[in-house]
Motif scaffolding. Sequence first.
Motif, PDB file in Angstrom:
ATOM      1  N   LYS A  35      29.343  22.404  11.399  1.00 15.34           N
ATOM      2  CA  LYS A  35      30.245  21.908  10.357  1.00 15.34           C
ATOM      3  C   LYS A  35      31.576  21.464  10.958  1.00 15.34           C
ATOM      4  O   LYS A  35      32.143  20.436  10.560  1.00 15.34           O
ATOM      5  CB  LYS A  35      30.475  22.990   9.308  1.00 15.34           C
ATOM      6  CG  LYS A  35      29.213  23.389   8.557  1.00 15.34           C
ATOM      7  CD  LYS A  35      29.426  24.615   7.688  1.00 15.34           C
ATOM      8  CE  LYS A  35      28.123  25.111   7.094  1.00 15.34           C
ATOM      9  NZ  LYS A  35      28.279  26.368   6.342  1.00 15.34           N
ATOM     10  N   ILE A  36      32.071  22.239  11.937  1.00 13.64           N
ATOM     11  CA  ILE A  36      33.331  21.870  12.577  1.00 13.64           C
ATOM     12  C   ILE A  36      33.145  20.606  13.414  1.00 13.64           C
ATOM     13  O   ILE A  36      34.037  19.754  13.469  1.00 13.64           O
ATOM     14  CB  ILE A  36      33.862  23.026  13.441  1.00 13.64           C
ATOM     15  CG1 ILE A  36      34.109  24.266  12.580  1.00 13.64           C
ATOM     16  CG2 ILE A  36      35.164  22.628  14.128  1.00 13.64           C
ATOM     17  CD1 ILE A  36      34.540  25.485  13.364  1.00 13.64           C
ATOM     18  N   VAL A  37      31.985  20.466  14.045  1.00 18.20           N
ATOM     19  CA  VAL A  37      31.702  19.261  14.831  1.00 18.20           C
ATOM     20  C   VAL A  37      31.772  18.023  13.933  1.00 18.20           C
ATOM     21  O   VAL A  37      32.307  16.981  14.336  1.00 18.20           O
ATOM     22  CB  VAL A  37      30.325  19.364  15.515  1.00 18.20           C
ATOM     23  CG1 VAL A  37      29.876  18.001  16.043  1.00 18.20           C
ATOM     24  CG2 VAL A  37      30.376  20.358  16.669  1.00 18.20           C
ATOM     25  N   ILE A  47      34.998  18.856  22.059  1.00 19.80           N
ATOM     26  CA  ILE A  47      34.221  20.065  22.349  1.00 19.80           C
ATOM     27  C   ILE A  47      35.137  21.279  22.480  1.00 19.80           C
ATOM     28  O   ILE A  47      34.816  22.376  22.012  1.00 19.80           O
ATOM     29  CB  ILE A  47      33.389  19.857  23.621  1.00 19.80           C
ATOM     30  CG1 ILE A  47      32.315  18.788  23.360  1.00 19.80           C
ATOM     31  CG2 ILE A  47      32.735  21.166  24.072  1.00 19.80           C
ATOM     32  CD1 ILE A  47      31.543  18.366  24.584  1.00 19.80           C
ATOM     33  N   LEU A  48      36.309  21.093  23.101  1.00 18.94           N
ATOM     34  CA  LEU A  48      37.249  22.204  23.249  1.00 18.94           C
ATOM     35  C   LEU A  48      37.733  22.698  21.884  1.00 18.94           C
ATOM     36  O   LEU A  48      37.846  23.913  21.658  1.00 18.94           O
ATOM     37  CB  LEU A  48      38.440  21.769  24.098  1.00 18.94           C
ATOM     38  CG  LEU A  48      39.504  22.835  24.361  1.00 18.94           C
ATOM     39  CD1 LEU A  48      38.915  24.013  25.133  1.00 18.94           C
ATOM     40  CD2 LEU A  48      40.692  22.243  25.120  1.00 18.94           C
ATOM     41  N   ALA A  49      38.002  21.785  20.968  1.00 20.53           N
ATOM     42  CA  ALA A  49      38.473  22.170  19.635  1.00 20.53           C
ATOM     43  C   ALA A  49      37.432  23.024  18.910  1.00 20.53           C
ATOM     44  O   ALA A  49      37.769  24.052  18.306  1.00 20.53           O
ATOM     45  CB  ALA A  49      38.792  20.921  18.819  1.00 20.53           C
ATOM     46  N   VAL A  50      36.181  22.621  18.992  1.00 16.36           N
ATOM     47  CA  VAL A  50      35.119  23.381  18.329  1.00 16.36           C
ATOM     48  C   VAL A  50      34.940  24.737  19.010  1.00 16.36           C
ATOM     49  O   VAL A  50      34.783  25.766  18.347  1.00 16.36           O
ATOM     50  CB  VAL A  50      33.800  22.596  18.344  1.00 16.36           C
ATOM     51  CG1 VAL A  50      32.703  23.372  17.617  1.00 16.36           C
ATOM     52  CG2 VAL A  50      33.976  21.228  17.690  1.00 16.36           C
ATOM     53  N   VAL A  84      43.851  22.491  12.193  1.00 19.24           N
ATOM     54  CA  VAL A  84      45.046  22.497  13.051  1.00 19.24           C
ATOM     55  C   VAL A  84      44.648  22.421  14.522  1.00 19.24           C
ATOM     56  O   VAL A  84      45.214  21.638  15.293  1.00 19.24           O
ATOM     57  CB  VAL A  84      45.886  23.768  12.789  1.00 19.24           C
ATOM     58  CG1 VAL A  84      47.028  23.874  13.789  1.00 19.24           C
ATOM     59  CG2 VAL A  84      46.422  23.754  11.367  1.00 19.24           C
ATOM     60  N   LEU A  85      43.662  23.233  14.926  1.00 19.29           N
ATOM     61  CA  LEU A  85      43.210  23.201  16.323  1.00 19.29           C
ATOM     62  C   LEU A  85      42.633  21.839  16.690  1.00 19.29           C
ATOM     63  O   LEU A  85      42.858  21.336  17.798  1.00 19.29           O
ATOM     64  CB  LEU A  85      42.165  24.293  16.555  1.00 19.29           C
ATOM     65  CG  LEU A  85      42.684  25.663  17.004  1.00 19.29           C
ATOM     66  CD1 LEU A  85      41.543  26.650  17.124  1.00 19.29           C
ATOM     67  CD2 LEU A  85      43.427  25.551  18.325  1.00 19.29           C
ATOM     68  N   ILE A  86      41.876  21.260  15.788  1.00 16.00           N
ATOM     69  CA  ILE A  86      41.282  19.946  16.061  1.00 16.00           C
ATOM     70  C   ILE A  86      42.370  18.905  16.290  1.00 16.00           C
ATOM     71  O   ILE A  86      42.340  18.139  17.264  1.00 16.00           O
ATOM     72  CB  ILE A  86      40.356  19.528  14.901  1.00 16.00           C
ATOM     73  CG1 ILE A  86      39.150  20.460  14.813  1.00 16.00           C
ATOM     74  CG2 ILE A  86      39.890  18.080  15.075  1.00 16.00           C
ATOM     75  CD1 ILE A  86      38.334  20.297  13.546  1.00 16.00           C
ATOM     76  N   VAL A  87      43.344  18.859  15.386  1.00 15.65           N
ATOM     77  CA  VAL A  87      44.417  17.879  15.496  1.00 15.65           C
ATOM     78  C   VAL A  87      45.233  18.104  16.765  1.00 15.65           C
ATOM     79  O   VAL A  87      45.574  17.149  17.487  1.00 15.65           O
ATOM     80  CB  VAL A  87      45.325  17.944  14.248  1.00 15.65           C
ATOM     81  CG1 VAL A  87      46.579  17.087  14.446  1.00 15.65           C
ATOM     82  CG2 VAL A  87      44.562  17.475  13.013  1.00 15.65           C
ATOM     83  N   LEU A  88      45.553  19.365  17.076  1.00 16.24           N
ATOM     84  CA  LEU A  88      46.336  19.655  18.279  1.00 16.24           C
ATOM     85  C   LEU A  88      45.593  19.249  19.547  1.00 16.24           C
ATOM     86  O   LEU A  88      46.187  18.695  20.475  1.00 16.24           O
ATOM     87  CB  LEU A  88      46.695  21.141  18.326  1.00 16.24           C
ATOM     88  CG  LEU A  88      47.749  21.614  17.321  1.00 16.24           C
ATOM     89  CD1 LEU A  88      47.935  23.123  17.412  1.00 16.24           C
ATOM     90  CD2 LEU A  88      49.071  20.896  17.554  1.00 16.24           C
TER      91      LEU A  88
END
Length: 250
Positions: free
Chosen positions: A188-190, A122-125, A105-109
């Motif tokens: 992994k999130i990257v 970078i901000l999402a991660v 959700v954070l990545i998409v937003l």
Amino acid sequence: MTGNPAVTSALSIAGLFVLWIVAATLGADPQVLPQPWALIDPLVREVASGTLPYHLGATLLRVIWAFALAMAFGVALGLAMGRSERVNRWLDPWLVIFLNLPALVLIVLCYLWIGLNETAAILAVTLNKIPNVATFIREGARALSPDLDAMAQVYRMSWWARLRHVTLPQLAPYITGAARAGIAVIWKIVLVVEFLGRSSGVGFQIHLYFQLFDVTMVLVYSLSFIAVMLAVEWLLLQPWERRVRRWRTA
């Protein structure tokens, strides 16, 4: 012989490869699961062309940036929450919300709000990892010795001297724990961030070969980055952890 940690780790990884070989042999379908040695030629080809180093470097750069930012903000936030009950009461609901907010959700937003660029990636991660680091450090800050705080007050130590010589040494095991857990999660999130919206990196390459149903190349890029992160774990994080914990066994 197996008492040596390096030997034990090597034997453990060898056992994993044996399981891989057995599974690939039983499956008998290299398009589903190739044998480990089938990855050698594609790996050499990707390295020789410079493609793998380029994408590996892009991912590592994002991991380094996100890790540094998450650790810096997470340590500061956790220390403030652990040392001040008032701050903790105000920020604890935020911490709980972000701890339970799915990474996807954070990545998409971030991509929707900022755009498909490096800042958003970078901000999402970073936002995904800060709450975890803050939780580690908050518990460490709560466990700080009041006797050492009293000693610092008696000697009228400046805030910087107190932070450097009293607070941080006590927090070192918690910072190390947060760092080890952080690096494992961040990379992994990257990969997910790159999979969804970047044009470079290991995640981007995995996305490309996923679309081509090329299991061999997916494994080549995945295992290449896993090898790098294992090297970081063994050569940097584990020695650092042993060093910061050495005073406990001295």
